[in-house]
Design a protein around this motif. Structure first.
Motif, PDB file in Angstrom:
ATOM      1  N   VAL A 294      58.652  26.809  54.384  1.00 20.54           N
ATOM      2  CA  VAL A 294      57.753  27.697  53.636  1.00 20.54           C
ATOM      3  C   VAL A 294      56.354  27.663  54.248  1.00 20.54           C
ATOM      4  O   VAL A 294      55.738  28.713  54.473  1.00 20.54           O
ATOM      5  CB  VAL A 294      57.701  27.285  52.147  1.00 20.54           C
ATOM      6  N   GLN A 295      55.854  26.466  54.534  1.00 26.31           N
ATOM      7  CA  GLN A 295      54.534  26.348  55.140  1.00 26.31           C
ATOM      8  C   GLN A 295      54.499  27.006  56.515  1.00 26.31           C
ATOM      9  O   GLN A 295      53.515  27.668  56.878  1.00 26.31           O
ATOM     10  CB  GLN A 295      54.137  24.878  55.241  1.00 26.31           C
ATOM     11  N   TYR A 296      55.575  26.825  57.289  1.00 26.89           N
ATOM     12  CA  TYR A 296      55.629  27.441  58.624  1.00 26.89           C
ATOM     13  C   TYR A 296      55.661  28.963  58.515  1.00 26.89           C
ATOM     14  O   TYR A 296      54.957  29.669  59.262  1.00 26.89           O
ATOM     15  CB  TYR A 296      56.859  26.943  59.377  1.00 26.89           C
ATOM     16  N   VAL A 300      52.881  31.650  59.961  1.00 28.00           N
ATOM     17  CA  VAL A 300      53.207  32.785  60.841  1.00 28.00           C
ATOM     18  C   VAL A 300      52.673  34.085  60.242  1.00 28.00           C
ATOM     19  O   VAL A 300      52.082  34.919  60.949  1.00 28.00           O
ATOM     20  CB  VAL A 300      54.734  32.880  61.055  1.00 28.00           C
ATOM     21  N   ILE A 301      52.871  34.264  58.948  1.00 26.38           N
ATOM     22  CA  ILE A 301      52.371  35.461  58.268  1.00 26.38           C
ATOM     23  C   ILE A 301      50.848  35.556  58.393  1.00 26.38           C
ATOM     24  O   ILE A 301      50.290  36.626  58.675  1.00 26.38           O
ATOM     25  CB  ILE A 301      52.795  35.458  56.788  1.00 26.38           C
ATOM     26  N   TYR A 302      50.170  34.424  58.204  1.00 29.00           N
ATOM     27  CA  TYR A 302      48.709  34.430  58.289  1.00 29.00           C
ATOM     28  C   TYR A 302      48.237  34.757  59.707  1.00 29.00           C
ATOM     29  O   TYR A 302      47.276  35.524  59.888  1.00 29.00           O
ATOM     30  CB  TYR A 302      48.161  33.068  57.862  1.00 29.00           C
ATOM     31  N   LEU A 307      46.953  37.341  56.074  1.00 32.54           N
ATOM     32  CA  LEU A 307      47.245  37.266  54.648  1.00 32.54           C
ATOM     33  C   LEU A 307      47.484  35.799  54.282  1.00 32.54           C
ATOM     34  O   LEU A 307      48.429  35.174  54.767  1.00 32.54           O
ATOM     35  CB  LEU A 307      48.485  38.101  54.312  1.00 32.54           C
ATOM     36  N   ASN A 308      46.623  35.245  53.436  1.00 38.37           N
ATOM     37  CA  ASN A 308      46.717  33.832  53.066  1.00 38.37           C
ATOM     38  C   ASN A 308      47.571  33.661  51.805  1.00 38.37           C
ATOM     39  O   ASN A 308      47.158  34.039  50.711  1.00 38.37           O
ATOM     40  CB  ASN A 308      45.311  33.263  52.837  1.00 38.37           C
ATOM     41  N   LEU A 309      48.752  33.098  51.997  1.00 40.91           N
ATOM     42  CA  LEU A 309      49.678  32.885  50.883  1.00 40.91           C
ATOM     43  C   LEU A 309      49.753  31.417  50.472  1.00 40.91           C
ATOM     44  O   LEU A 309      50.648  31.029  49.727  1.00 40.91           O
ATOM     45  CB  LEU A 309      51.083  33.372  51.281  1.00 40.91           C
TER      46      LEU A 309
END
Length: 345
Positions: A294-296, A300-302, A307-309
């Motif tokens: 999940v953190q990885y 990648v998304i950020y 986008l900070n999730l």
């Protein structure tokens, strides 16, 4: 006639095939408590208010620290209730320990390096069981087993929550040398000798001694000891230097009353409790692996979208872990997937 909330007889009088549904339910809840120790329920950023840190502390270090002691007591009870303490069955003990070590090896292989920290529980449980078995074979009485476990627990306190006392005692050269040597080799007293032994012994006492009380006494005992644990943790946090938060004096009565309530909880037999038993075990094993992915994924998304999730790490990890914990036993029933049973049995 209205059914009693708690079964009135002592656990040593339960039939051999009795299903402890209350234990399965509480263990399932405790699995999420372990997750909450390793994953901050509230992700804290630089601009977040100070009380977020306080909330996390009381969730993680006060409430959730009850989970692992409960696991130890449950394991001690379920294993030793079918064992004659005057002549313990070596084969049953060996088979139990080998199963735990196989689970340890399986998950240590599946998890990445540095993500196996929570597996210490399995090794500590094996060590606790072996120590008790060896003492029983030496004809050590149940009373002396309790005394030994209490002494070990007191020593463990000095290496954990009550570390300040250890520091004060280090003016003695011999004590300083012993403590320094132990810390260099073992790092922590959170193990099967100083931490696990006392709780496994509590499980054995429930299995072989008559322990019965009125419902209001058990509930009041749990609530009162939980409140006193809060006082103890507050005083330790603000007035002592704690090395860690694993071991507190009031954990003992809290776990005693909590286990009594779970053990005697009057719940009708339903398949769901067996499902929760397996799912809880898988939640315990899986959550740190799921957390890593999940953190990885969020990183990648950020990197690609800015986008900070990060604030959603906890709920996403919990949801994904829960889904896998229920999916794996379901798939394990299918042809070609039965090998998945090795992940939980």
């Amino acid at each position: 006639m209205k059914a009693k909330r708690l079964l009135p007889q002592s656990a040593d009088a339960f039939p051999a095939n009795h299903r402890f549904n209350g234990i399965d339910l509480v263990k399932f809840i405790c699995a999420y408590m372990v997750c909450s120790i390793h994953i901050e329920p509230i992700n804290i950023g630089a601009g977040d208010p100070w009380y977020f840190t306080t909330i996390n502390f009381w969730i993680q270090q006060y409430f959730c620290r009850l989970a692992v002691p409960f696991f130890f007591v449950t394991s001690g009870f379920l294993l030793f209730r079918k064992i004659d303490l005057s002549d313990p069955d070596k084969g049953r003990i060996k088979g139990y320990c080998m199963k735990l070590l196989r689970l340890y090896g399986t998950w240590a292989f599946l998890l990445f390096i540095g993500m196996t920290g929570h597996l210490w529980y399995l090794g500590a449980l094996v060590l606790s069981v072996i120590i008790i078995y060896m003492l029983l074979k030496k004809r050590v009485s149940l009373t002396w087993l309790v005394v030994i476990a209490v002494i070990a627990f007191i020593i463990g306190l000095l290496g954990d929550n009550y570390y300040d006392i250890t520091v004060a005692l280090r003016n003695n050269t011999v004590i300083d040398y012993i403590a320094a040597f132990y810390e260099r080799v073992f790092r922590t007293t959170r193990n099967g000798v100083f931490f696990g032994l006392i709780y496994v012994m509590i499980g054995i006492l429930f299995a072989h001694k008559r322990i019965v009380m009125k419902t209001w006494v058990a509930v009041l005992g749990f609530v009162a000891s939980l409140a006193l644990l809060g006082v103890e943790m507050y005083l330790l946090k603000h007035h002592m230097h704690m090395r860690n938060y694993n071991m507190a004096i009031m954990h003992l009565p809290v776990i005693f009353f909590l286990f009594y309530l779970a053990l005697h909880l009057n719940l009708k037999d339903r398949p769901i409790y067996g499902t929760l038993r397996v799912a809880g075990m898988l939640i315990f094993f899986l959550h740190r692996l799921v957390l890593f992915f999940v953190q990885y994924a969020f990183l990648v998304i950020y990197n690609h979208t800015e986008l900070n999730l990060y604030d959603y790490v906890y709920p996403v990890t919990i949801i994904a872990t829960t889904a896998l914990a229920f999916l794996i036993p379901y798939l394990a029933k299918k042809p070609g997937c039965r090998w998945l049973r090795y992940l939980y049995s």
